[in-house]
Design a protein around this motif. Sequence first.
Motif, PDB file in Angstrom:
ATOM      1  N   ASP A  87       0.612   3.180  -2.616  1.00 20.71           N
ATOM      2  CA  ASP A  87       0.280   3.679  -1.096  1.00 20.71           C
ATOM      3  C   ASP A  87      -0.543   2.656  -0.288  1.00 20.71           C
ATOM      4  O   ASP A  87      -0.501   2.660   0.716  1.00 20.71           O
ATOM      5  CB  ASP A  87      -0.877   4.996  -1.150  1.00 20.71           C
ATOM      6  CG  ASP A  87       0.111   6.066  -1.833  1.00 20.71           C
ATOM      7  OD1 ASP A  87       1.280   6.587  -1.239  1.00 20.71           O
ATOM      8  OD2 ASP A  87      -0.071   6.534  -2.832  1.00 20.71           O
ATOM      9  N   ARG A 133       6.369   4.707   1.566  1.00 23.87           N
ATOM     10  CA  ARG A 133       6.100   4.626   3.123  1.00 23.87           C
ATOM     11  C   ARG A 133       5.936   6.111   3.751  1.00 23.87           C
ATOM     12  O   ARG A 133       6.657   7.044   3.277  1.00 23.87           O
ATOM     13  CB  ARG A 133       7.966   4.580   3.410  1.00 23.87           C
ATOM     14  CG  ARG A 133       8.674   3.258   3.000  1.00 23.87           C
ATOM     15  CD  ARG A 133       8.038   2.107   3.480  1.00 23.87           C
ATOM     16  NE  ARG A 133       8.800   1.036   3.393  1.00 23.87           N
ATOM     17  CZ  ARG A 133       8.959   0.268   2.324  1.00 23.87           C
ATOM     18  NH1 ARG A 133       8.018   0.356   1.259  1.00 23.87           N
ATOM     19  NH2 ARG A 133       9.628  -0.865   2.084  1.00 23.87           N
ATOM     20  N   PRO A 134       4.684   6.270   4.434  1.00 21.70           N
ATOM     21  CA  PRO A 134       4.258   5.142   4.967  1.00 21.70           C
ATOM     22  C   PRO A 134       3.053   4.549   3.856  1.00 21.70           C
ATOM     23  O   PRO A 134       3.164   4.964   2.823  1.00 21.70           O
ATOM     24  CB  PRO A 134       3.335   5.732   6.073  1.00 21.70           C
ATOM     25  CG  PRO A 134       3.147   7.129   5.653  1.00 21.70           C
ATOM     26  CD  PRO A 134       4.314   7.392   5.044  1.00 21.70           C
ATOM     27  N   GLU A 176       8.775  -0.008   9.399  1.00 26.85           N
ATOM     28  CA  GLU A 176       9.143   0.546   8.148  1.00 26.85           C
ATOM     29  C   GLU A 176       7.925   1.633   7.535  1.00 26.85           C
ATOM     30  O   GLU A 176       7.956   2.143   6.810  1.00 26.85           O
ATOM     31  CB  GLU A 176       9.283  -0.191   6.659  1.00 26.85           C
ATOM     32  CG  GLU A 176      10.465  -1.163   6.947  1.00 26.85           C
ATOM     33  CD  GLU A 176      10.735  -2.135   5.807  1.00 26.85           C
ATOM     34  OE1 GLU A 176      10.337  -1.551   4.560  1.00 26.85           O
ATOM     35  OE2 GLU A 176      10.782  -3.299   6.076  1.00 26.85           O
ATOM     36  N   GLY A 177       7.051   1.972   8.773  1.00 33.04           N
ATOM     37  CA  GLY A 177       5.817   2.233   8.417  1.00 33.04           C
ATOM     38  C   GLY A 177       4.663   1.903   7.669  1.00 33.04           C
ATOM     39  O   GLY A 177       3.728   2.507   6.903  1.00 33.04           O
ATOM     40  N   ILE A 178       4.811   0.737   7.435  1.00 29.78           N
ATOM     41  CA  ILE A 178       3.751  -0.104   6.633  1.00 29.78           C
ATOM     42  C   ILE A 178       2.859  -0.686   7.671  1.00 29.78           C
ATOM     43  O   ILE A 178       3.240  -1.813   8.526  1.00 29.78           O
ATOM     44  CB  ILE A 178       4.309  -0.961   5.728  1.00 29.78           C
ATOM     45  CG1 ILE A 178       5.486  -0.524   4.572  1.00 29.78           C
ATOM     46  CG2 ILE A 178       3.330  -1.896   4.893  1.00 29.78           C
ATOM     47  CD1 ILE A 178       6.281  -1.680   3.935  1.00 29.78           C
TER      48      ILE A 178
END
Length: 246
Positions: A87, A133-134, A176-178
Amino acid sequence: MDFGLKGRHAVVTGGTRGIGRAITRALLEQGASVTACHRQENAEAAALRAEFASRGASARLVRADVTREADARLLLDSARDAFGAVDVLVNNAGIISHLPLAEMAEQEWARVVDTNLGGTYRLIRASLDRLARPASIVNITSAVAKHGMPNASHYVASKAGIIGLTRALCKELGPEGIRVNAITCGIVDDTGQPNPNGEEGKRRYAAMTALGRLGEPAEIADAVLFLACDASRYVTGAVLDVDGGI
């Protein structure tokens, strides 16, 4: 303060001493599982491993050299196998030496840049298919990336490069939510490590800050917690100065 990181999984490079050790401890205290890495076996690594065991921590210490692609993948594979998808990735590992440019051999330039900037690149690249993700990536850099410092051009260049990498990847990985952010650290008074400048050097550096004191490793760790948690969910590409107003 509860940062809502319980149950999350974090990877911290250079996690056995100084700022990295403070970050590792802070994440564990927030209830996160932590995979930390170190480059060589030493007293700091042994002490941290013993600390993990004594507190029954959900933590793992892996020996990995961030200048090696295979080690970067080994670290991320070990982390995923132990605690699942990652995470939070904290790129903290770094080195410095002090030489004027005229005396700096190409080998020494490459050693510092490849560890600090190259290591950050390798870890992020190796993490892409191992991140949740995230996810949040936090890159530790230095205030000298903005202000400069004599006799350490390789170090300053590598730390400035991390800022550029952060701002490029926030755009590339954002869909990508990163999230990708950086922290510029000021001069930290790590009482566990020798200070080559002595007490007079500490006083001189403290006088350069708006707050009139040096930072503490835990104060950098607190900023990492913020960038790792959902309170910063709309923060990416940021360069957060934690330097006492130097």
